[in-house]
Scaffold this motif. Structure first.
Motif: not given
Ligand code: NAP
Length: 252
Positions: A67-74
């Motif tokens: 999940d790209g957005p979730a990885l960036r958010e992490f």
């Protein structure tokens, strides 16, 4: 040797067990503040507690790296929680296979995951003054291994991308390197599964390692800790192989 990692801020993807777990432990033991993620909330919680015992700041989050957005958010959350980032270790893998779905999965996690993590952390790494990024690749990228799987080619892409990034960001004081493990054994890890399900295959690979044994996650973590540290300040754009001699080609 003091690696001067005390107070450094590190982010490790897939840091709850195996190689990523050993990297997170090693960095925390050296006095670094550490952020980890994995898909399993209970594993994140347990590892976060274990890392806190070393006395530094710890941040953990349940994230699926597909999940790209979730990885960036992490990455953003980790930078916020630790107050910056000096070290980024992209350890998680989508593993691989032969069909198109496997190629997409490996590309998404291994390659795009690295691209996204770097985009999300590069300004903080520049601000660090001693930024160090390490991609966990594999000897399968540099030596024939188990057929034409997505894993081999896309781990090779990761090594090439680390090299490009090292050229681009050297002027900003950010180093990019890879660590490529050979066969590494840990409980319930990939080689433990092979040992249980295909003991002949396991034994044939073990027997091909000149040292006569599979490696331990801590042996990979030692190389990562060194590359992450100021002791490796003049090392960028390289791929360190940790494999007990498994890769027999000359390492030019
Ligand atoms: N083991 C070896 O022999 C070997 C050899 C060469 C290279 N490598 C490389 O070394 C790295 C680590 O290998 P390993 O053996 O330690 O792997 P592992 O035992 O499968 O552990 C992987 C870690 O990543 C997490 N993870 C897996 N998929 C994830 C996802 N989609 N999103 C977020 N977290 C995820 C796992 O936790 P959850 O399952 O809870 O998400 C776990 O913490 C990989 O890049 C691998 O390609 C390993």
């Amino acid at each position: 040797m003091d690696l001067e990692l005390k107070g450094k801020k590190a982010l490790v993807t897939g840091g709850t067990r195996g190689i990523g777990g050993a990297i997170a432990e090693r960095l925390a033991r050296e006095g670094a503040d550490v952020a980890i993620c994995s898909r399993t909330p209970a594993a994140v919680e347990a590892m976060t507690a274990a890392l806190e015992a070393h006395g530094g700041k710890v941040y953990g989050e349940a994230v699926n790296a597909t999940d790209g957005p979730a990885l960036r958010e992490f990455a953003a959350n980790a930078i916020g929680a630790l107050g910056g980032v000096d070290i980024v270790v992209h350890n998680v893998s989508g593993w691989g296979g032969l069909d198109e779905a496997a190629w997409r999965q490996t590309f998404e996690v291994d390659v795009l995951g690295a691209v996204r993590l770097v985009e999300a952390t590069i300004e903080s790494l520049k601000a660090s003054g001693s930024g160090s990024v390490i991609f966990i690749a594999s000897t399968a990228a540099v030596d024939a291994f188990r057929g034409p799987r997505s894993y081999n080619a896309l781990k090779a892409a990761l090594i090439a991308h680390a090299n490009s990034l090292s050229q681009e960001y050297a002027k900003d004081g950010v180093r990019f390197n890879c660590v490529s493990p050979g066969p590494i054994f840990h409980k319930d890890g990939p080689w433990d599964n092979v040992k249980k399900n295909d003991p002949a295959m396991y034994e044939s690979v073990r027997a091909r390692v000149p040292m006569g044994r599979m490696g331990a996650p801590e042996e990979v973590a030692n190389a990562v800790a060194f590359l992450a540290s100021p002791a490796a300040a003049y090392i960028t754009g390289t791929n360190v192989i940790v494999d007990g001699g498994f890769t027999s080609r000359v390492q030019f």
